[in-house]
Design an enzyme around this catalytic site. Structure first.
Site, PDB file in Angstrom:
ATOM      1  N   HIS A   1       0.821  -1.255  -0.210  1.00  0.00           N
ATOM      2  CA  HIS A   1      -0.065   0.026  -0.176  1.00  0.00           C
ATOM      3  C   HIS A   1       0.866   1.323   0.005  1.00  0.00           C
ATOM      4  CE1 HIS A   1       1.175  -1.031   4.210  1.00  0.00           C
ATOM      5  NE2 HIS A   1       0.961   0.276   4.357  1.00  0.00           N
TER       6      HIS A   1
ATOM      7  N   THR B   1       3.824   5.632  -3.320  1.00  0.00           N
ATOM      8  CA  THR B   1       4.967   5.291  -4.277  1.00  0.00           C
ATOM      9  C   THR B   1       6.107   4.278  -3.763  1.00  0.00           C
ATOM     10  OG1 THR B   1       5.736   7.024  -2.659  1.00  0.00           O
ATOM     11  CG2 THR B   1       4.973   7.955  -4.779  1.00  0.00           C
ATOM     12  N   ARG B   2       6.755   3.821  -4.733  1.00  0.00           N
ATOM     13  CA  ARG B   2       7.743   2.873  -4.614  1.00  0.00           C
ATOM     14  C   ARG B   2       8.783   3.572  -5.540  1.00  0.00           C
ATOM     15  NH1 ARG B   2       4.862   1.550  -1.087  1.00  0.00           N
ATOM     16  NH2 ARG B   2       4.507  -0.466  -0.253  1.00  0.00           N
TER      17      ARG B   2
ATOM     18  N   HIS C   1      15.996   1.275   6.164  1.00  0.00           N
ATOM     19  CA  HIS C   1      15.798   0.049   5.582  1.00  0.00           C
ATOM     20  C   HIS C   1      15.815  -1.087   6.459  1.00  0.00           C
ATOM     21  CE1 HIS C   1      15.498  -2.642   2.029  1.00  0.00           C
ATOM     22  NE2 HIS C   1      16.722  -2.852   2.117  1.00  0.00           N
TER      23      HIS C   1
ATOM     24  N   CYS D   1       4.402   0.128   7.465  1.00  0.00           N
ATOM     25  CA  CYS D   1       4.545  -0.911   6.215  1.00  0.00           C
ATOM     26  C   CYS D   1       5.343  -2.253   6.725  1.00  0.00           C
ATOM     27  CB  CYS D   1       5.266  -0.265   5.019  1.00  0.00           C
ATOM     28  SG  CYS D   1       4.838  -1.301   3.389  1.00  0.00           S
TER      29      CYS D   1
ATOM     30  N   LYS E   1       9.005  -3.163  -7.729  1.00  0.00           N
ATOM     31  CA  LYS E   1       9.331  -2.898  -9.149  1.00  0.00           C
ATOM     32  C   LYS E   1       9.258  -3.954  -9.732  1.00  0.00           C
ATOM     33  CE  LYS E   1      13.351  -1.386  -7.183  1.00  0.00           C
ATOM     34  NZ  LYS E   1      13.217  -2.470  -5.941  1.00  0.00           N
TER      35      LYS E   1
ATOM     36  N   LYS F   1       9.535  11.848   1.807  1.00  0.00           N
ATOM     37  CA  LYS F   1       9.422  10.540   2.342  1.00  0.00           C
ATOM     38  C   LYS F   1      10.880   9.992   2.746  1.00  0.00           C
ATOM     39  CE  LYS F   1       7.442   6.627   0.359  1.00  0.00           C
ATOM     40  NZ  LYS F   1       6.117   5.608   0.089  1.00  0.00           N
TER      41      LYS F   1
HETATM   42  C1  LIG Z   1       7.917   1.005   3.578  1.00  0.00           C
HETATM   43  C2  LIG Z   1       8.237   0.201   2.287  1.00  0.00           C
HETATM   44  C3  LIG Z   1       9.004   0.623   1.230  1.00  0.00           C
HETATM   45  C4  LIG Z   1       9.110  -0.050   0.131  1.00  0.00           C
HETATM   46  N1  LIG Z   1       9.984   0.609  -1.024  1.00  0.00           N
HETATM   47  C5  LIG Z   1      10.031  -0.230  -1.960  1.00  0.00           C
HETATM   48  C6  LIG Z   1      10.680   0.279  -3.079  1.00  0.00           C
HETATM   49  O1  LIG Z   1      10.910   1.530  -3.203  1.00  0.00           O
HETATM   50  N2  LIG Z   1      10.780  -0.212  -4.145  1.00  0.00           N
HETATM   51  C7  LIG Z   1      10.440  -1.674  -4.329  1.00  0.00           C
HETATM   52  O2  LIG Z   1      10.535  -2.373  -5.313  1.00  0.00           O
HETATM   53  N3  LIG Z   1       9.768  -2.298  -3.371  1.00  0.00           N
HETATM   54  C8  LIG Z   1       9.738  -1.589  -2.079  1.00  0.00           C
HETATM   55  N4  LIG Z   1       9.194  -2.289  -1.139  1.00  0.00           N
HETATM   56  C9  LIG Z   1       8.927  -3.473  -1.119  1.00  0.00           C
HETATM   57  C10 LIG Z   1       7.356  -3.792  -1.934  1.00  0.00           C
HETATM   58  O3  LIG Z   1       6.458  -3.056  -1.316  1.00  0.00           O
HETATM   59  C11 LIG Z   1       7.058  -5.355  -1.326  1.00  0.00           C
HETATM   60  O4  LIG Z   1       8.402  -6.109  -1.569  1.00  0.00           O
HETATM   61  C12 LIG Z   1       5.823  -5.809  -1.937  1.00  0.00           C
HETATM   62  O5  LIG Z   1       4.684  -4.881  -1.851  1.00  0.00           O
HETATM   63  C13 LIG Z   1       5.557  -7.216  -1.383  1.00  0.00           C
HETATM   64  O6  LIG Z   1       4.375  -7.533  -1.772  1.00  0.00           O
HETATM   65  P1  LIG Z   1       3.448  -9.078  -1.639  1.00  0.00           P
HETATM   66  O7  LIG Z   1       2.524  -9.022  -2.473  1.00  0.00           O
HETATM   67  O8  LIG Z   1       4.599 -10.053  -1.545  1.00  0.00           O
HETATM   68  O9  LIG Z   1       3.068  -8.656  -0.143  1.00  0.00           O
HETATM   69  P2  LIG Z   1       1.638  -8.055   0.411  1.00  0.00           P
HETATM   70  O10 LIG Z   1       1.557  -6.660  -0.341  1.00  0.00           O
HETATM   71  O11 LIG Z   1       1.718  -7.988   1.972  1.00  0.00           O
HETATM   72  O12 LIG Z   1       0.599  -8.910  -0.138  1.00  0.00           O
HETATM   73  C14 LIG Z   1       0.249 -10.183   0.725  1.00  0.00           C
HETATM   74  C15 LIG Z   1      -1.214 -10.192   0.802  1.00  0.00           C
HETATM   75  O13 LIG Z   1      -1.662 -11.447   1.128  1.00  0.00           O
HETATM   76  C16 LIG Z   1      -2.721 -11.565   1.763  1.00  0.00           C
HETATM   77  N5  LIG Z   1      -3.036 -12.385   2.854  1.00  0.00           N
HETATM   78  C17 LIG Z   1      -2.123 -12.668   3.846  1.00  0.00           C
HETATM   79  N6  LIG Z   1      -2.538 -14.017   4.441  1.00  0.00           N
HETATM   80  C18 LIG Z   1      -3.935 -14.304   3.845  1.00  0.00           C
HETATM   81  C19 LIG Z   1      -4.576 -15.326   4.031  1.00  0.00           C
HETATM   82  N7  LIG Z   1      -4.788 -16.211   5.074  1.00  0.00           N
HETATM   83  N8  LIG Z   1      -6.015 -15.344   3.311  1.00  0.00           N
HETATM   84  C20 LIG Z   1      -5.941 -14.326   2.221  1.00  0.00           C
HETATM   85  N9  LIG Z   1      -4.985 -13.504   1.933  1.00  0.00           N
HETATM   86  C21 LIG Z   1      -3.988 -13.312   3.041  1.00  0.00           C
HETATM   87  C22 LIG Z   1      -2.493  -9.828   2.641  1.00  0.00           C
HETATM   88  O14 LIG Z   1      -3.665  -9.618   3.247  1.00  0.00           O
HETATM   89  C23 LIG Z   1      -1.944  -9.138   1.737  1.00  0.00           C
HETATM   90  O15 LIG Z   1      -2.812  -8.383   0.971  1.00  0.00           O
HETATM   91  C24 LIG Z   1       8.836  -1.472   0.156  1.00  0.00           C
HETATM   92  C25 LIG Z   1       8.077  -1.931   1.118  1.00  0.00           C
HETATM   93  C26 LIG Z   1       7.702  -1.205   2.265  1.00  0.00           C
HETATM   94  C27 LIG Z   1       6.938  -1.591   3.426  1.00  0.00           C
HETATM   95  O1  LIG Z   2      13.527  -1.338  -3.585  1.00  0.00           O
HETATM   96  C1  LIG Z   2      13.852  -0.153  -3.300  1.00  0.00           C
HETATM   97  O2  LIG Z   2      14.280   0.349  -4.377  1.00  0.00           O
HETATM   98  C2  LIG Z   2      13.994   0.523  -2.095  1.00  0.00           C
HETATM   99  C3  LIG Z   2      15.493   1.010  -1.918  1.00  0.00           C
HETATM  100  C4  LIG Z   2      15.629   1.257  -0.578  1.00  0.00           C
HETATM  101  C5  LIG Z   2      15.152   0.277   0.448  1.00  0.00           C
HETATM  102  C6  LIG Z   2      13.824   0.173   0.037  1.00  0.00           C
HETATM  103  N1  LIG Z   2      13.640  -0.370  -1.263  1.00  0.00           N
END
Ligand SMILES: Cc1cc2nc3c(=O)[nH]c(=O)nc-3n(C[C@H](O)[C@H](O)[C@H](O)COP(=O)(O)OP(=O)(O)OC[C@H]3O[C@@H](n4cnc5c(N)ncnc54)[C@H](O)[C@@H]3O)c2cc1C
Ligand SMILES: O=C(O)[C@@H]1CCCCN1
Length: 386
Positions: free
Chosen positions: A47, A50-51, A272, A315, A348, A268
């Site tokens: 959520h 931005t990323r 890390h 997050c 990304k 922001k």
């Molecule tokens: C502060 C922050 C900054 C970041 N910055 C960057 C960045 O700049 N660039 C970048 O590339 N990446 C960045 N990331 C990383 C990136 O956002 C994550 O790697 C990515 O969002 C992970 O996605 P996901 O789908 O694995 O997890 P999630 O988004 O957590 O999705 C998992 C989903 O599964 C659902 N779920 C879990 N258990 C169940 C269940 N039992 N039944 C049904 N549904 C379930 C959850 O509710 C959730 O919606 C950042 C992350 C954070 C927290």
């Molecule tokens: O995936 C990214 O690009 C950023 C870099 C810095 C740490 C958090 N994630």
């Protein structure tokens, strides 16, 4: 096939599950995407506004995957007629002799356009930032920002347009593996030939139903926004870039930031890493040690920001011991595929992760060498029950 039977079920509608479901539907698979919360939600990892998107990595394979990934982002933008990527450039700063050199040589080796900023010219290009003593700086010029919330809405919308089914507010409470997998939620029972688990911080809770545990650590990130003393000085419209400050003596992990954009006048900047948390108890974790580190850094290097966070959101990262993703088949149930452990840098890669998890679930040869992402690499690790 009954209405509860699918070719594939994907559990978790974060960025990775949403892109996987979309790829499956594009391949004419009858697909169900299950999500525990009502969409959209802010309780996982995907959520926010931005990323960062970048090719600057220390391993070639991420840079290679990003070559195609930029094209896939652009295809999705065209297909859905939305803007998801904004080019800002990424300023990489770090101690001259450390990881900085590795980033620089990966970028140069892969012919990614960069600009090196000699110390004496730094402030002319990047006003309002003090480059730390002994640090060097470069800009990955193709990097930028992705609109995170808009991405999820777009991919889920495209998936539904292709006939995919999303059932939100349906927490999965049981999985029975087999040649047909049975998935039980709080309000239904669904069956499919193949299952993909993309549950973010909840991965191990779901995997426990399949007899597998991975060495994943869930950490809470305080997402901090800092106020500009002079409005506009760090603004995206004034071409301020995203940045990564690589680890140094004072900060053992990266510090990173994005130009002010989503909240007017607020930039922001985050640390890390953070404290370990139970994903269902995230808000009870109140450790703010990371904010102290950020305050010291901002005072020294971003003198145009008020060094007290104006907004703090939350997050989570789901981190593997080597910070590389998990993209693999379940070791004992080959029709279950796992995408997990995106270690705070997975957003990304969403379009390519979706493509790869779709290929794996269909038994196809994946488009990239997935050896860095295999579960087998954890064999020696105590937390993996393989
Ligand atoms: C502060 C922050 C900054 C970041 N910055 C960057 C960045 O700049 N660039 C970048 O590339 N990446 C960045 N990331 C990383 C990136 O956002 C994550 O790697 C990515 O969002 C992970 O996605 P996901 O789908 O694995 O997890 P999630 O988004 O957590 O999705 C998992 C989903 O599964 C659902 N779920 C879990 N258990 C169940 C269940 N039992 N039944 C049904 N549904 C379930 C959850 O509710 C959730 O919606 C950042 C992350 C954070 C927290
Ligand atoms: O995936 C990214 O690009 C950023 C870099 C810095 C740490 C958090 N994630």
């Amino acid at each position: 096939m009954s209405s509860q039977d699918y070719d594939c079920i994907v559990i978790g509608a974060g960025v990775q599950g949403s892109f996987t479901a979309y790829n499956l539907a594009k391949n004419n698979k009858k697909t169900l995407l299950l999500e525990q919360f009502v969409l959209p939600h802010s309780r996982g990892s995907s959520h926010g506004q931005t990323r960062i998107i970048r090719k600057a990595y220390d391993e070639d394979y991420y840079t290679h995957m990003m070559e195609e990934c930029y094209q896939l982002w652009s295809q999705l933008e065209k297909e859905a007629n939305v803007k998801l990527y904004r080019r800002t450039g990424l300023l990489v700063m770090g101690p001259e002799q450390g990881d900085y050199q590795v980033f620089k040589s990966t970028l140069e080796r892969n012919k990614v356009p960069i600009v090196i900023l000699p110390r004496e010219e730094f402030s002319q290009h990047i006003p309002h930032v003090n480059l730390s003593q002994g640090n060097a700086a470069l800009v990955d010029t193709t990097a930028g920002m992705l609109c995170a919330d808009r991405t999820l809405k777009t991919v889920q919308g495209q998936f539904q347009k292709l006939g995919g089914v999303i059932k939100d507010g349906q927490k999965v409470i049981d999985i029975t593996p087999g040649s047909v997998v049975t998935v039980t939620t709080v309000s239904g029972v669904y069956r499919a030939k193949r299952l993909v688990i993309t549950a973010g911080p909840w991965a191990n809770i779901l995997l426990s139903h399949t007899g597998l545990q991975l060495p994943l650590q869930v950490i809470k990130i305080n997402v901090c926004y800092w106020s500009e003393k002079i409005p506009g000085s760090y603004n995206v419209q004034h071409r301020f870039p995203c940045f990564i400050q690589l680890e140094s003596e004072e900060a053992k992990h990266h510090i990173y930031g994005l130009p002010s954009n989503e909240y007017p006048g607020l930039m922001k900047i985050c640390y890390h890493t953070g404290p370990e948390t139970d994903p269902d108890e995230r808000d009870r974790q109140t450790d703010r040690g990371d904010i102290d580190i950020l305050q010291r850094y901002i005072t020294r290097c971003f003198p145009g920001l008020v060094p007290i966070p104006a907004v703090v959101e939350s997050c989570m990262y789901t981190v593997t011991p080597d910070n590389h993703f998990v993209l693999d088949h379940h070791p004992t149930h080959s029709n279950i595929v796992i995408g997990a452990g995106f270690s705070g840098h997975g957003f990304k890669f969403g379009p390519i992760v979706g493509k790869l998890l779709c290929e794996l679930s269909q038994g196809e040869v994946p488009s990239y060498d997935l050896s860095p992402f295999r579960i087998r690499r954890f064999q020696a690790h105590s937390k993996s029950a393989l």
